[in-house]
Design an enzyme around this catalytic site. Sequence first.
Site, PDB file in Angstrom:
ATOM      1  N   ASP A 199       0.831  -1.226  -0.495  1.00  0.00           N
ATOM      2  CA  ASP A 199       0.186  -0.269   0.258  1.00  0.00           C
ATOM      3  C   ASP A 199       0.860   0.978  -0.280  1.00  0.00           C
ATOM      4  O   ASP A 199       0.151   2.249   0.158  1.00  0.00           O
ATOM      5  CB  ASP A 199      -0.627   0.394   1.568  1.00  0.00           C
ATOM      6  CG  ASP A 199      -0.459  -0.203   2.327  1.00  0.00           C
ATOM      7  OD1 ASP A 199       1.209   0.014   2.391  1.00  0.00           O
ATOM      8  OD2 ASP A 199      -1.503   0.070   3.262  1.00  0.00           O
ATOM      9  N   LYS A 229      -1.212  -9.447   2.601  1.00  0.00           N
ATOM     10  CA  LYS A 229      -0.538  -8.962   3.969  1.00  0.00           C
ATOM     11  C   LYS A 229      -1.096  -7.980   4.500  1.00  0.00           C
ATOM     12  O   LYS A 229      -2.064  -7.277   3.909  1.00  0.00           O
ATOM     13  CB  LYS A 229       1.308  -8.216   3.588  1.00  0.00           C
ATOM     14  CG  LYS A 229       1.747  -7.410   4.784  1.00  0.00           C
ATOM     15  CD  LYS A 229       3.223  -7.062   4.095  1.00  0.00           C
ATOM     16  CE  LYS A 229       3.952  -6.364   3.868  1.00  0.00           C
ATOM     17  NZ  LYS A 229       2.711  -4.740   4.882  1.00  0.00           N
ATOM     18  N   GLU A 270      -1.399  -5.515   8.928  1.00  0.00           N
ATOM     19  CA  GLU A 270      -0.182  -5.059   9.948  1.00  0.00           C
ATOM     20  C   GLU A 270      -0.814  -5.269  11.224  1.00  0.00           C
ATOM     21  O   GLU A 270      -2.327  -5.397  11.549  1.00  0.00           O
ATOM     22  CB  GLU A 270      -0.448  -3.817   9.784  1.00  0.00           C
ATOM     23  CG  GLU A 270       0.857  -3.010   8.115  1.00  0.00           C
ATOM     24  CD  GLU A 270       0.702  -1.443   8.294  1.00  0.00           C
ATOM     25  OE1 GLU A 270       0.451  -0.933   8.795  1.00  0.00           O
ATOM     26  OE2 GLU A 270       1.442  -1.345   6.933  1.00  0.00           O
ATOM     27  N   ASP A 294      -1.111  -6.075  -0.264  1.00  0.00           N
ATOM     28  CA  ASP A 294      -1.774  -5.747   1.598  1.00  0.00           C
ATOM     29  C   ASP A 294      -3.172  -5.442   0.351  1.00  0.00           C
ATOM     30  O   ASP A 294      -3.365  -5.163   0.045  1.00  0.00           O
ATOM     31  CB  ASP A 294      -0.804  -4.304   0.967  1.00  0.00           C
ATOM     32  CG  ASP A 294       0.745  -3.755   2.103  1.00  0.00           C
ATOM     33  OD1 ASP A 294       0.417  -5.202   3.078  1.00  0.00           O
ATOM     34  OD2 ASP A 294       1.224  -3.152   2.209  1.00  0.00           O
ATOM     35  N   GLU A 307       9.433  -4.812  10.188  1.00  0.00           N
ATOM     36  CA  GLU A 307       9.931  -2.714   9.841  1.00  0.00           C
ATOM     37  C   GLU A 307       9.909  -2.114  10.330  1.00  0.00           C
ATOM     38  O   GLU A 307       9.937  -1.804  11.390  1.00  0.00           O
ATOM     39  CB  GLU A 307       8.329  -2.137   8.966  1.00  0.00           C
ATOM     40  CG  GLU A 307       9.016  -0.815   8.959  1.00  0.00           C
ATOM     41  CD  GLU A 307       7.631  -0.691   7.518  1.00  0.00           C
ATOM     42  OE1 GLU A 307       6.942  -1.193   6.736  1.00  0.00           O
ATOM     43  OE2 GLU A 307       7.910   1.116   6.490  1.00  0.00           O
TER      44      GLU A 307
HETATM   45  O1  KIV Z   1       3.603  -1.133   1.189  1.00  0.00           O
HETATM   46  C1  KIV Z   1       4.784  -1.115   1.426  1.00  0.00           C
HETATM   47  O2  KIV Z   1       5.601  -1.387   0.759  1.00  0.00           O
HETATM   48  C2  KIV Z   1       5.354  -2.015   2.513  1.00  0.00           C
HETATM   49  C3  KIV Z   1       7.021  -2.330   2.343  1.00  0.00           C
HETATM   50  C4  KIV Z   1       7.684  -1.467   2.905  1.00  0.00           C
HETATM   51  C5  KIV Z   1       7.178  -3.783   3.469  1.00  0.00           C
HETATM   52  O3  KIV Z   1       4.744  -2.385   3.666  1.00  0.00           O
END
Ligand code: KIV
Length: 275
Positions: free
Chosen positions: A53, A122, A124, A92, A191
């Site tokens: 994202d 993915k 968070e 994401d 991260e």
């Molecule tokens: O959104 C993204 O690019 C990420 C990476 C920095 C891991 O979550």
Amino acid sequence: MSTNTSDRPAKITTQTVVDMKRNGEKISMLTAYDFTMATIVDQAGIDIILVGDSASNVMAGYETTVPMTLDHMIYHTSCVVRGVDRALVIADLPFMSYQVTAKEALISAGRMMKEAGAHAIKLEGGKPIAGTIRKIVDAGIPVMGHLGLTPQSIYKFGTYKVRATDEEEATALIEDAKLLQEAGCFSIVLEKIPANLAKRVSEELDIPTIGIGAGAGCDGQVLVLHDMLGLNKGFNPRFLRRYADLHSEMTGAVQQYISDVKSIDFPNEEEQYGG
Ligand code: KIV
């Protein structure tokens, strides 16, 4: 052992990356958000492409990842999937597409798989989201976790500084990582946390960790493609290594084109059609 019998490269699966950790092979991951870039990154041999994202920052020009919608992410992911032959494509789930209820999260994850063609999603967070992850994984959708600096929570953190530098947050992060593994995550992004903490987490987990600003002890590394290609002049965190200076390259190319048009150097005889 590879079961690939064709000339095509063996596709990377979630199991492949878990096996890579077991075999001591580091995992390479980069972001991509569109077909052309995804084609280049995949053909170069990357293991994982993350449709992050961070598209919100580098593609849409927003300051944070918060404005990204599920429809935006589905669009970017479907563009990437069409350009990829070999890499594992992870998408994401954007802010507020999975935090309200587990049911909503499952619907969002399902749309990402069915409409965009993602291979995994993915999201968070730690303990508060572990039950939701379990439900998504139980539905057959592979999940990558994301701990440490979680940019969707920027308004809670108030800063993009390194996380888990104190013992309390570091202990909570280790617990969160174990909970995410128990919930069924096949991998976790770490991260912007201290390198010694990331190393410890990586050693204590069976699943691979992928670090960004988390040091060499992680099982793999990820960078935002536009950052590592030097397209963003203004973003200079300590962890970023630039592998090209495409900002200068592209500026030079565009300036040369403008000059050639103005001077009627372009197009020449070979670049036009006879009648
Ligand atoms: O959104 C993204 O690019 C990420 C990476 C920095 C891991 O979550």
